[in-house]
Design a protein around this motif. Structure first.
Motif, PDB file in Angstrom:
ATOM      1  N   ASN A  70       0.839  -1.193   0.000  1.00  0.00           N
ATOM      2  CA  ASN A  70       0.000   0.000   0.000  1.00  0.00           C
ATOM      3  C   ASN A  70       0.876   1.246   0.000  1.00  0.00           C
ATOM      4  OD1 ASN A  70      -2.502  -1.543   0.432  1.00  0.00           O
ATOM      5  ND2 ASN A  70      -1.667  -1.900   2.484  1.00  0.00           N
ATOM      6  N   LYS A  71       0.496   2.205  -0.826  1.00  0.00           N
ATOM      7  CA  LYS A  71       1.192   3.487  -0.842  1.00  0.00           C
ATOM      8  C   LYS A  71       0.685   4.318   0.320  1.00  0.00           C
ATOM      9  CE  LYS A  71       3.866   6.653  -2.762  1.00  0.00           C
ATOM     10  NZ  LYS A  71       5.332   6.486  -2.885  1.00  0.00           N
ATOM     11  N   VAL A  72       1.538   4.561   1.302  1.00  0.00           N
ATOM     12  CA  VAL A  72       1.145   5.322   2.488  1.00  0.00           C
ATOM     13  C   VAL A  72       2.159   6.453   2.680  1.00  0.00           C
ATOM     14  CG1 VAL A  72       0.678   5.252   4.946  1.00  0.00           C
ATOM     15  CG2 VAL A  72       0.170   3.246   3.534  1.00  0.00           C
ATOM     16  N   ASP A  73       1.675   7.679   2.625  1.00  0.00           N
ATOM     17  CA  ASP A  73       2.555   8.845   2.738  1.00  0.00           C
ATOM     18  C   ASP A  73       2.327   9.543   4.073  1.00  0.00           C
ATOM     19  OD1 ASP A  73       4.182  10.994   2.392  1.00  0.00           O
ATOM     20  OD2 ASP A  73       3.032  11.929   0.774  1.00  0.00           O
ATOM     21  N   ARG A  74       3.301   9.445   4.948  1.00  0.00           N
ATOM     22  CA  ARG A  74       3.233  10.135   6.239  1.00  0.00           C
ATOM     23  C   ARG A  74       4.329  11.197   6.357  1.00  0.00           C
ATOM     24  NH1 ARG A  74       2.452   4.550   7.868  1.00  0.00           N
ATOM     25  NH2 ARG A  74       0.232   4.174   8.261  1.00  0.00           N
TER      26      ARG A  74
END
Length: 237
Positions: A70-74
């Motif tokens: 999953n592409k998760v941008d934090r």
């Protein structure tokens, strides 16, 4: 329950099974008491989270199967580069951990007049940052650059805004009206920067600010300063 997160320094692919590196497997099985069938999250700094499951576990050996990514941008949109005067071991670890949690982009350990650490520990500092990313949810590791002298770092700093925290300074952040995309911050070691070092920073375009009436410990300053700039221009709201 949130799956435990582990950083791996190599390529990861969905629908593949592989054996975890020994240190990671030991931590998962022996320290965290995980077992076959439990879910874990892997990341390698490419911006994705790889949802995985432990499929084999024996003593300190484990194999996992990657089920999805999953592409998760934090990451904060604010680029923040910190020059940090080298602190004593525990203080340095604390400063690095807090800065990572708060979204710092890049960290350069600095040798200064008051640095009293004889040996740099760059590989260990990178591990501290890695562990902090595992805990706080970041999928991209801040860059821990090679130790530099203060003057070398100042000479290569090109961000539009540059701040140095120094007790007693007259400058206040509220005086700054621009909205920068990138900021460099300078934090001294235990005892702070010498007057000549502060003068040098000012000559290189740094704005000296005071963080309040109370004198903060060296390992507290990075957390305080990064929190403030993230609130003003970053992703803390």
């Amino acid at each position: 329950m949130t799956a435990r997160r582990f950083y791996l320094d190599y390529a990861l692919e969905v629908d593949t099974e592989f054996v975890l590196p020994a240190p990671v497997a030991h931590h998962a099985l022996r320290v965290l008491r995980m077992s076959t069938g439990q879910n874990i999250t892997l990341f390698n700094g490419d911006g994705f989270e790889y949802e995985s499951k432990i499929v084999k576990a024996y003593r300190s050996e484990a194999a996992v199967f990657i089920e999805a990514k999953n592409k998760v941008d934090r990451e904060s949109k604010l680029i923040s580069r910190m020059g940090l005067g080298i602190l004593k071991r525990k203080a340095m670890e604390s400063a690095l951990s807090r800065a990572t949690e708060l979204g710092v982009t890049e960290i350069t350990p600095l040798t200064t007049s008051r640095s009293n650490v004889m040996h740099t520990r760059e590989s260990h500092w990178k591990q501290v940052v890695q562990s902090s990313c595992e805990q706080c949810g970041r999928n991209q590791l801040p860059r821990v650059k090679k130790t530099s002298s203060l003057q070398e770092w100042l000479a290569t700093t090109e961000t539009p805004m540059r701040l140095v925290a120094h007790p007693g300074s007259k400058g206040r952040l509220k005086e700054l009206t621009s909205k920068p995309a990138a900021i460099s911050i300078l934090v001294g070691p235990e005892g702070g920067l010498e007057s000549e070092e502060l003068k040098l920073a000012l000559e290189y375009g740094f704005f000296s600010i005071d963080l309040g009436k109370r004198v903060l410990r060296a390992e507290t300053v990075p957390a305080a300063l990064i929190s403030i700039i993230q609130f003003c221009w970053g992703d803390i709201s």
